[in-house]
Each structure stands twice: as C-alpha cells, then as structure tokens.
Design a protein around this motif. Structure first.
Motif, PDB file in Angstrom:
ATOM      1  N   PRO A   1     -14.750  -1.136  -6.822  1.00  0.00           N
ATOM      2  CA  PRO A   1     -14.239   0.127  -6.278  1.00  0.00           C
ATOM      3  C   PRO A   1     -12.985  -0.077  -5.433  1.00  0.00           C
ATOM      4  N   THR A   2     -12.218   0.992  -5.321  1.00  0.00           N
ATOM      5  CA  THR A   2     -11.180   1.076  -4.305  1.00  0.00           C
ATOM      6  C   THR A   2     -11.862   1.478  -2.999  1.00  0.00           C
TER       7      THR A   2
ATOM      8  N   VAL B   1     -13.780   3.620  -0.696  1.00  0.00           N
ATOM      9  CA  VAL B   1     -14.707   4.728  -0.921  1.00  0.00           C
ATOM     10  C   VAL B   1     -15.152   5.243   0.440  1.00  0.00           C
TER      11      VAL B   1
ATOM     12  N   ILE C   1      -3.023   4.277  -4.206  1.00  0.00           N
ATOM     13  CA  ILE C   1      -3.948   4.776  -5.221  1.00  0.00           C
ATOM     14  C   ILE C   1      -3.218   5.813  -6.070  1.00  0.00           C
TER      15      ILE C   1
ATOM     16  N   GLY D   1     -11.772   7.261  -2.828  1.00  0.00           N
ATOM     17  CA  GLY D   1     -12.937   7.332  -3.694  1.00  0.00           C
ATOM     18  C   GLY D   1     -14.129   7.960  -2.998  1.00  0.00           C
ATOM     19  N   GLU D   2     -15.014   8.531  -3.784  1.00  0.00           N
ATOM     20  CA  GLU D   2     -16.276   9.092  -3.297  1.00  0.00           C
ATOM     21  C   GLU D   2     -17.437   8.321  -3.940  1.00  0.00           C
TER      22      GLU D   2
ATOM     23  N   ASP E   1     -18.117   8.693  -7.556  1.00  0.00           N
ATOM     24  CA  ASP E   1     -17.242   8.009  -8.512  1.00  0.00           C
ATOM     25  C   ASP E   1     -17.853   6.700  -9.011  1.00  0.00           C
TER      26      ASP E   1
ATOM     27  N   VAL F   1     -13.046   0.731 -10.611  1.00  0.00           N
ATOM     28  CA  VAL F   1     -13.080   2.147 -10.262  1.00  0.00           C
ATOM     29  C   VAL F   1     -12.170   2.297  -9.053  1.00  0.00           C
ATOM     30  N   ASP F   2     -10.874   2.128  -9.295  1.00  0.00           N
ATOM     31  CA  ASP F   2      -9.928   1.953  -8.190  1.00  0.00           C
ATOM     32  C   ASP F   2      -8.781   2.959  -8.189  1.00  0.00           C
ATOM     33  N   GLY F   3      -8.890   3.993  -8.993  1.00  0.00           N
ATOM     34  CA  GLY F   3      -7.845   5.021  -9.004  1.00  0.00           C
ATOM     35  C   GLY F   3      -6.491   4.507  -9.470  1.00  0.00           C
TER      36      GLY F   3
END
Length: 256
Positions: free
Chosen positions: A191-192, A194, A216, A222-223, A226, A249-251
């Motif tokens: 993730p980015t 979050v 990003i 991020g949520e 996501d 999942v890093d936008g």
C-alpha cells in the motif's frame, strides 16, 4: 458453432480458515472483515486484549465468523506454538507491523531492532509456521505479507522501515519459489499511505501530507477499503496462478 466459455474463479472462501496478524485495527482489521465477508472463519491475532476483543465483537455483530488469538509475533516461540495448536490456516494475512521514523543519522540500535523484530523476524517466522502447518496437513494455501510501496522505493526518514519491507519482498519471493510445489502461494500487498493510526504521525503533519499527496498520481490518500479487494483477490481462487508477486496498491507512486 457455439463457443465453450470459461467461468470466472470464485472469490468465496467458505470452509477456509484465515489468520490475520495485526488484525485488531487499521489495514489488518479491514482485511479480516474482507475475508469474513467472503465466508472464511477468521482468527484475529493481536497483542492488546481490549482492541482484539472489540475487533472480534465487531465482526461477529455483522453476522460473520471470527475468533481472537492474543499473540505478539515478535515472540517467535510463542507464535510457532500458537499456530501449531490453532492451525492449519488456509490463508495468512501478515499485517502486523511497526515503524519508528526518523533521520538515518539518528537511528538507534534499539529503534532498528524494534522494527526488525516485527516487520522482518516476526513476519518471517510467522510465514514459516503457517506453511509448516499446511505442509503437514497436505493442504494448499495463500500467504499474504503486508509490505509497502516503501519495499520498492526509498522514503524520507524511513531507512529502517524501508529496509524491513525490502527484506520482506525478498523472503516472500524465495518462499514462493520454495513452496510452489506444495501449492502454497506467497505474495505481498504494497500500500501507499493509508488513513490509519499508524500513518497518522505522517499525515497529521501538513508539510509531510503535502509531500505524500504530491507523490500519488491518483491524487488522494489511500483508505482501508482500497486494500480489502486486494487481499480478497490474493486469498481466493481468483489469483490461483499468482505467487511471488507484489500487488502495489499505491495510487501510482512507484510507477511515477
């Protein structure tokens, strides 16, 4: 002539048992909920009893199947005993993590050891314990390590954290290759930033938040939601041919 069409694999996890480490809050709790919604029996592992109990109660209140397991994965021997007793687990989501951000020049050995004891050492031996249970039971499974975009790039005041996540990416690939013939898949989610309590120390600082948002491409923080689709993908038959991979999942952070 009528074509014989393929069918999409199922995202359902009915009859499967999942262990979510660090599952009492933030990303881990979101992952636990995603797996429970898909039909898995979810065991939530965390260190603090009050938060652990609240998380289990919340999932049960929605009509899903969850159980608590009080455990600190930094205690390798206790972790191995618990997994051997409570397992085998068809799915592991290794979301327990620690961070002590600061300039590399001020890193202390205590800071380094505290982060590595969970993010690297604890994570490694938790994976080993779950895989051993699956192999002994002759079962296939999916191991999902919660890495980070910082497992692929560098970040300001994150030398220790980046080191731990780069190392996680390495052992994930090696385990994926080693256990592939056993039907055990091993992947990471990266993730980015979050919006969780762990990220608050960065996001609550206006200057650092601007730095995050500027990096990003999708233009937002991020949520937890996501990450939930990503964990369901890797836990289920949707990803039956995916192992040794990093799902970012890093936008768009690492792409840019």
């Amino acid at each position: 002539m009528q074509h014989e069409l393929p069918s999409t694999p199922s995202a359902r996890l009915d009859g499967r048992r999942a262990l979510v480490a660090g599952g009492s809050s933030g990303i881990g709790l979101g992952c636990a909920m995603a797996l429970a919604e898909a039909g898995a029996h979810v065991t939530i592992c965390a260190r603090r009893p009050p938060e652990l109990g609240d998380a289990v109660d919340a999932i049960r209140s929605r009509g899903f199947d969850a159980a608590p397991l009080q455990l600190d994965i930094a205690d390798v021997e206790a972790t191995e005993r618990a997994v051997a007793t409570e397992g085998p687990f068809d799915v592991l989501v290794n979301s327990a993590g620690s961070a002590r951000h600061g300039p590399a020049l001020t890193t202390t050995p205590a800071d380094f050891d505290a982060v590595m004891s969970i993010n690297l050492r604890g994570a490694y031996f938790l994976c080993r314990a779950v895989a051993a249970g699956l192999i002994n039971a002759g079962k296939r499974g999916s191991i999902i390590n919660m890495s980070s975009q910082m497992g692929h790039v560098g970040g300001i005041e994150r030398a220790v954290y980046c080191a731990s996540k780069h190392a996680m990416e390495g052992f994930t690939k090696a385990m994926a290759v080693e256990w592939a013939t056993r039907g055990i898949r091993v992947n990471t989610i990266c993730p980015t930033f979050v919006r969780t309590p762990l990220a608050a120390q960065t996001l609550d600082d206006a200057e650092k938040r601007r730095w995050v948002e500027a990096n990003i491409p999708l233009g937002r923080i991020g949520e937890t939601e996501d990450i939930m689709g990503a964990v369901l993908f890797l836990a289920s038959d949707l990803s039956a041919m995916v192992t040794g991979s990093a799902l970012r999942v890093d936008g768009g952070w690492t792409a840019a």
